[in-house]
Design a protein around this motif. Structure first.
Motif, short mmCIF file in Angstrom:
data_model
loop_
_atom_site.label_atom_id
_atom_site.label_comp_id
_atom_site.label_asym_id
_atom_site.label_seq_id
_atom_site.Cartn_x
_atom_site.Cartn_y
_atom_site.Cartn_z
N ALA A 72 0.82 -1.21 0.00
CA ALA A 72 0.00 0.00 0.00
C ALA A 72 0.86 1.26 0.00
CB ALA A 72 -0.93 0.00 1.20
N LYS A 73 2.11 1.14 0.41
CA LYS A 73 3.01 2.28 0.46
C LYS A 73 3.75 2.50 -0.86
CE LYS A 73 3.80 1.70 5.44
NZ LYS A 73 3.00 2.89 5.82
N ALA A 74 3.61 1.55 -1.79
CA ALA A 74 4.31 1.66 -3.07
C ALA A 74 3.66 2.73 -3.94
CB ALA A 74 4.31 0.31 -3.78
N LYS A 75 4.45 3.66 -4.44
CA LYS A 75 3.93 4.76 -5.25
C LYS A 75 4.31 4.61 -6.72
CE LYS A 75 4.10 8.07 -1.43
NZ LYS A 75 4.64 9.37 -0.96
N ARG A 76 5.33 3.84 -7.00
CA ARG A 76 5.81 3.69 -8.37
C ARG A 76 5.92 2.22 -8.74
NH1 ARG A 76 10.75 8.17 -8.36
NH2 ARG A 76 9.47 9.98 -7.85
N GLU A 77 5.95 1.97 -10.03
CA GLU A 77 5.98 0.59 -10.50
C GLU A 77 7.23 -0.15 -10.05
OE1 GLU A 77 4.14 -1.13 -14.42
OE2 GLU A 77 6.18 -0.45 -14.85
N TRP A 78 8.38 0.53 -10.05
CA TRP A 78 9.61 -0.15 -9.65
C TRP A 78 9.57 -0.52 -8.17
CZ3 TRP A 78 12.82 1.58 -5.81
CH2 TRP A 78 12.71 2.91 -5.42
N GLN A 79 8.85 0.29 -7.37
CA GLN A 79 8.71 -0.05 -5.95
C GLN A 79 7.83 -1.30 -5.76
OE1 GLN A 79 7.13 3.77 -4.68
NE2 GLN A 79 9.09 4.34 -3.74
N ILE A 80 6.79 -1.40 -6.58
CA ILE A 80 5.93 -2.58 -6.52
C ILE A 80 6.73 -3.83 -6.88
CG2 ILE A 80 3.91 -3.71 -7.54
CD1 ILE A 80 2.74 -0.92 -8.02
N GLY A 180 16.39 -3.35 -10.66
CA GLY A 180 16.72 -2.06 -11.25
C GLY A 180 16.66 -2.09 -12.76
N MET A 181 17.15 -3.19 -13.35
CA MET A 181 17.12 -3.32 -14.81
C MET A 181 15.69 -3.41 -15.33
SD MET A 181 20.28 -6.02 -15.27
CE MET A 181 19.90 -6.30 -17.00
N ILE A 182 14.84 -4.18 -14.64
CA ILE A 182 13.45 -4.30 -15.05
C ILE A 182 12.73 -2.97 -14.90
CG2 ILE A 182 11.24 -5.38 -14.49
CD1 ILE A 182 13.12 -7.19 -15.98
N ALA A 183 13.04 -2.26 -13.82
CA ALA A 183 12.38 -0.98 -13.58
C ALA A 183 12.72 0.02 -14.68
CB ALA A 183 12.81 -0.43 -12.22
N ARG A 184 13.95 0.00 -15.18
CA ARG A 184 14.35 0.93 -16.24
C ARG A 184 13.60 0.64 -17.53
NH1 ARG A 184 20.61 1.82 -17.13
NH2 ARG A 184 19.64 3.23 -18.64
#
Length: 381
Positions: A72-80, A180-184
């Motif tokens: 619930a605290k995740a704000k961005r896709e990379w955080q999820i 990190g690579m997936i998030a980019r």
């Protein structure tokens, strides 16, 4: 009846193989009272206790609640992405890799579908599986093979952690790099507050908070048994009595097939140990090559049976611990926990099974090669 038997064989293949091998070994070493000495009752009892306690916690929604709070605290896709993967890594240390995947893979499917991140389903679930297998290697209670080999080795918890920490630490770094690579590559990193609330599942509640305190006490007692500060028999009786009174449904969720698999392999390994020619051959093969032997064996029989089999033919349990845990990387059957993720993903519409197997195998082999490089640096290959 025939269909039910075939279904059971498919579902519990490893158990059936263990029983068959035990029965075949009886042709050479006939049953006797010595069979009792083959079985490690302490490992079986402790494994039962841990599975019952974790099942009890799961039934009252502890893990769903905690995961919901974090996500619930995740704000961005990379955080999820990061949270979904790291939940498996860290929870695998204490609730076993199997339970971590049973809990968090379905959650990942729900979250990614609601957030429009379905394109990430295959890479995220694959990495959740790898993370659970590698995170679980860090502690004696992280997976069944650790619990068994920790008892056989007779080392302290601190010594066990010192042994596995370099490999677990390296795994964590590699997982963070992968995230990190997936998030980019992923799109839509920024989400509005409204989108965020739509993407996240509702945070569930712990159904019966009073039970949580009781289960936590039982879990601590189990850890004290692992640390050899409490007698296993007393804690086993306590856990059994509590669940018979408080939550019999949790006892039904214990993986008795896994316990039966252990018994089957205990008998098989004990009988093989009575055959001098076989014992001498396997001991020679393993001498100085425990890590590689364990890794190769795990690829074809999975790492729990490999640990049980090979433990009867070496005294170098430290190398065997590293070998069977790293052996969970590679093929889909190298760790039976990996099949849990595959089964969940295979049920999803639009997911190509072959693509997942290819992605998982390639990623898992990359992690295995890098971990083996670390082994080479420590000179244990």
């Amino acid at each position: 009846m025939k269909k039910r038997m075939i279904s059971y064989l498919k579902r519990e293949t490893v158990l059936c193989i263990a029983v068959l091998l035990a029965l075949l070994s009886m042709l050479w070493v006939h049953p006797s009272r010595d069979y009792i000495d083959y079985i490690d009752f302490r490992t079986l009892a402790l494994l039962f206790c841990l599975m019952a306690v974790v099942a009890g916690m799961s039934r009252i929604g502890v893990f769903d609640w905690l995961a919901g709070k974090l996500l619930a605290k995740a704000k961005r896709e990379w955080q999820i992405i990061m949270l979904l993967v790291l939940l498996c890594f860290f929870f695998g240390m204490v609730i076993t890799n199997d339970v971590a995947l049973v809990t968090f893979v379905p959650l990942a499917i729900i979250v990614l579908r609601r957030s429009g991140g379905i394109r990430l389903l295959i890479p995220v679930v694959a990495m959740q599986t790898i993370a659970a297998n590698l995170g679980s290697m860090l502690t004696p209670v992280g997976n069944p093979q650790n619990l068994y080999l920790y008892g056989r080795a007779g080392i302290s918890v601190g010594a066990f952690l010192r042994l596995t920490l370099p490999y677990g630490g390296a795994a964590l770094v590699l997982i963070l790099i992968w995230c990190g690579m997936i998030a980019r590559r992923s799109r839509g990193k920024e989400e509005s507050k409204q989108e965020k609330n739509t993407a996240m599942p509702e945070v569930s509640r712990i159904e019966k908070p009073g039970k949580l305190a009781l289960y936590m006490i039982l879990f601590v007692l189990c850890l004290l048994v692992v640390a050899r500060l409490l007698p296993c028999a007393a804690v086993f009786i306590a856990v059994l009595v509590v669940f018979l009174i408080v939550d019999r449904g949790a006892l039904a969720q214990v993986d008795y097939a896994l316990l039966g698999t252990f018994v089957g392999f205990f008998v098989f390994i004990g009988n093989l140990g009575q055959l001098e020619a076989f014992r001498s051959f396997l001991s020679r093969v393993m001498d100085g090559h425990e890590v590689l032997t364990a890794i190769v064996s795990s690829q074809v029989m999975s790492n729990v049976p490999a640990a049980l089999l090979l433990s009867g033919f070496t005294e170098n349990y430290e190398k065997l611990i590293i070998g069977v845990n790293l052996g969970g990387l590679g093929t889909l059957i190298a760790s039976m926990a990996s099949l849990i993720s595959f089964k969940y993903l295979a049920k999803e519409e639009g997911v190509k099974r072959g693509k997942y197997i290819g992605y998982f195998t390639a990623s898992s082999l990359i992690f295995l090669v890098l971990e083996l490089a670390l082994c080479a640096c420590f000179g244990i290959l």
